[in-house]
Scaffold this motif. Sequence first.
Motif, mmCIF file in Angstrom:
data_model
loop_
_atom_site.group_PDB
_atom_site.id
_atom_site.type_symbol
_atom_site.label_atom_id
_atom_site.label_comp_id
_atom_site.label_asym_id
_atom_site.label_seq_id
_atom_site.Cartn_x
_atom_site.Cartn_y
_atom_site.Cartn_z
ATOM 1 N N ASN A 121 0.689 -1.199 -0.107
ATOM 2 C CA ASN A 121 0.031 -0.081 -0.081
ATOM 3 C C ASN A 121 0.782 1.324 0.070
ATOM 4 O O ASN A 121 0.566 2.313 -0.485
ATOM 5 C CB ASN A 121 -0.839 -0.131 1.084
ATOM 6 C CG ASN A 121 -2.230 -0.799 0.832
ATOM 7 O OD1 ASN A 121 -2.966 -0.550 0.015
ATOM 8 N ND2 ASN A 121 -2.272 -1.886 1.796
ATOM 9 N N TYR A 141 -3.952 5.296 0.898
ATOM 10 C CA TYR A 141 -3.312 4.276 0.941
ATOM 11 C C TYR A 141 -2.256 3.916 2.158
ATOM 12 O O TYR A 141 -2.201 2.825 2.729
ATOM 13 C CB TYR A 141 -2.364 4.171 -0.114
ATOM 14 C CG TYR A 141 -2.844 4.030 -1.294
ATOM 15 C CD1 TYR A 141 -3.237 2.682 -1.686
ATOM 16 C CD2 TYR A 141 -3.660 5.127 -2.310
ATOM 17 C CE1 TYR A 141 -4.099 2.524 -2.966
ATOM 18 C CE2 TYR A 141 -4.300 4.750 -3.271
ATOM 19 C CZ TYR A 141 -4.602 3.477 -3.746
ATOM 20 O OH TYR A 141 -5.527 3.241 -4.835
ATOM 21 N N SER A 160 -2.440 0.725 4.779
ATOM 22 C CA SER A 160 -1.314 0.165 5.377
ATOM 23 C C SER A 160 -1.270 0.177 6.752
ATOM 24 O O SER A 160 -0.854 -1.014 7.750
ATOM 25 C CB SER A 160 0.043 1.019 4.670
ATOM 26 O OG SER A 160 1.381 0.379 5.279
#
Length: 117
Positions: free
Chosen positions: A49, A65, A69
Amino acid sequence: MHNFKKLKIWDESMLLVSESYKLTRTLPEFEAYGLTSQMNRCAVSIPSNISEGSSKSSDKHFNKYLEDSLGSAFEWETQLNIAYNKRYLSKEKFNELEQKIKQIQKMISGFQSGLKL
Protein backbone atom coordinates in the motif's frame (compact mmCIF):
# COMPACT_ATOMS: atom_id res chain seq x y z
CA MET A 1 4.73 11.64 -5.96
CA HIS A 2 7.22 9.87 -3.71
CA ASN A 3 9.89 7.30 -4.51
CA PHE A 4 8.74 4.48 -2.24
CA LYS A 5 12.13 2.75 -2.33
CA LYS A 6 13.63 5.76 -0.56
CA LEU A 7 11.02 5.75 2.22
CA LYS A 8 12.13 4.37 5.58
CA ILE A 9 8.58 3.20 6.28
CA TRP A 10 8.74 1.04 3.16
CA ASP A 11 12.17 -0.37 4.10
CA GLU A 12 11.05 -1.24 7.63
CA SER A 13 7.82 -2.80 6.45
CA MET A 14 9.73 -4.91 3.91
CA LEU A 15 11.85 -6.22 6.78
CA LEU A 16 8.64 -7.07 8.64
CA VAL A 17 7.49 -9.12 5.63
CA SER A 18 10.64 -11.23 5.98
CA GLU A 19 10.08 -11.60 9.71
CA SER A 20 6.47 -12.62 9.14
CA TYR A 21 7.42 -15.33 6.66
CA LYS A 22 10.15 -16.55 8.99
CA LEU A 23 7.69 -16.74 11.90
CA THR A 24 4.87 -18.36 9.96
CA ARG A 25 7.17 -21.13 8.73
CA THR A 26 7.32 -22.24 12.36
CA LEU A 27 3.55 -22.30 12.91
CA PRO A 28 1.68 -25.62 13.01
CA GLU A 29 0.77 -27.04 9.61
CA PHE A 30 -2.95 -26.84 10.36
CA GLU A 31 -2.59 -23.02 10.46
CA ALA A 32 -1.48 -22.90 6.80
CA TYR A 33 -4.83 -21.62 5.50
CA GLY A 34 -5.62 -19.61 8.62
CA LEU A 35 -3.18 -17.64 10.69
CA THR A 36 -0.15 -18.27 8.45
CA SER A 37 -1.89 -17.05 5.32
CA GLN A 38 -3.53 -14.09 7.05
CA MET A 39 -0.35 -12.89 8.76
CA ASN A 40 1.65 -12.99 5.56
CA ARG A 41 -1.07 -11.26 3.53
CA CYS A 42 -1.25 -8.47 6.11
CA ALA A 43 2.52 -8.11 6.25
CA VAL A 44 2.75 -7.90 2.45
CA SER A 45 -0.09 -5.38 2.39
CA ILE A 46 1.86 -2.85 4.48
CA PRO A 47 4.67 -2.05 2.01
CA SER A 48 2.40 -2.78 -0.97
CA ASN A 49 0.00 0.00 0.00
CA ILE A 50 2.89 2.37 0.66
CA SER A 51 4.33 1.74 -2.80
CA GLU A 52 0.96 1.92 -4.54
CA GLY A 53 0.04 5.12 -2.73
CA SER A 54 3.35 6.72 -3.61
CA SER A 55 2.28 6.73 -7.26
CA LYS A 56 -0.73 8.93 -6.59
CA SER A 57 -0.69 12.51 -7.78
CA SER A 58 -1.61 14.10 -4.47
CA ASP A 59 -0.75 13.65 -0.82
CA LYS A 60 -4.47 13.38 -0.09
CA HIS A 61 -4.71 10.26 -2.27
CA PHE A 62 -1.42 8.89 -0.90
CA ASN A 63 -2.78 9.28 2.62
CA LYS A 64 -5.66 6.90 1.85
CA TYR A 65 -3.14 4.17 1.01
CA LEU A 66 -1.14 4.98 4.14
CA GLU A 67 -4.34 4.53 6.16
CA ASP A 68 -4.79 1.10 4.56
CA SER A 69 -1.17 0.28 5.32
CA LEU A 70 -1.61 1.34 8.94
CA GLY A 71 -4.76 -0.77 9.19
CA SER A 72 -2.83 -3.80 7.96
CA ALA A 73 -0.13 -3.08 10.53
CA PHE A 74 -2.71 -3.12 13.34
CA GLU A 75 -4.26 -6.26 11.91
CA TRP A 76 -0.82 -7.94 11.83
CA GLU A 77 -0.26 -6.92 15.46
CA THR A 78 -3.53 -8.60 16.42
CA GLN A 79 -2.51 -11.78 14.62
CA LEU A 80 0.85 -11.66 16.39
CA ASN A 81 -1.05 -11.56 19.69
CA ILE A 82 -3.15 -14.53 18.61
CA ALA A 83 -0.02 -16.49 17.72
CA TYR A 84 1.49 -15.64 21.09
CA ASN A 85 -1.70 -16.55 22.96
CA LYS A 86 -1.67 -19.92 21.17
CA ARG A 87 1.95 -20.32 22.37
CA TYR A 88 3.33 -20.47 18.84
CA LEU A 89 6.23 -18.18 19.75
CA SER A 90 8.30 -17.28 22.78
CA LYS A 91 7.75 -14.20 24.93
CA GLU A 92 11.10 -12.84 23.72
CA LYS A 93 10.20 -13.23 20.03
CA PHE A 94 6.76 -11.78 20.67
CA ASN A 95 8.26 -8.72 22.39
CA GLU A 96 10.75 -8.22 19.55
CA LEU A 97 8.09 -8.40 16.84
CA GLU A 98 5.59 -6.34 18.82
CA GLN A 99 8.19 -3.60 19.17
CA LYS A 100 8.86 -3.71 15.41
CA ILE A 101 5.22 -3.46 14.42
CA LYS A 102 4.55 -0.65 16.88
CA GLN A 103 7.53 1.23 15.47
CA ILE A 104 6.18 0.80 11.94
CA GLN A 105 2.77 2.04 13.08
CA LYS A 106 4.37 5.15 14.61
CA MET A 107 6.44 5.74 11.49
CA ILE A 108 3.41 5.52 9.20
CA SER A 109 1.41 7.88 11.44
CA GLY A 110 4.32 10.30 11.61
CA PHE A 111 4.71 10.22 7.84
CA GLN A 112 1.01 10.92 7.44
CA SER A 113 1.33 13.95 9.72
CA GLY A 114 3.96 15.40 7.38
CA LEU A 115 1.78 15.17 4.28
CA LYS A 116 0.15 18.28 2.84
CA LEU A 117 -3.52 17.37 2.84
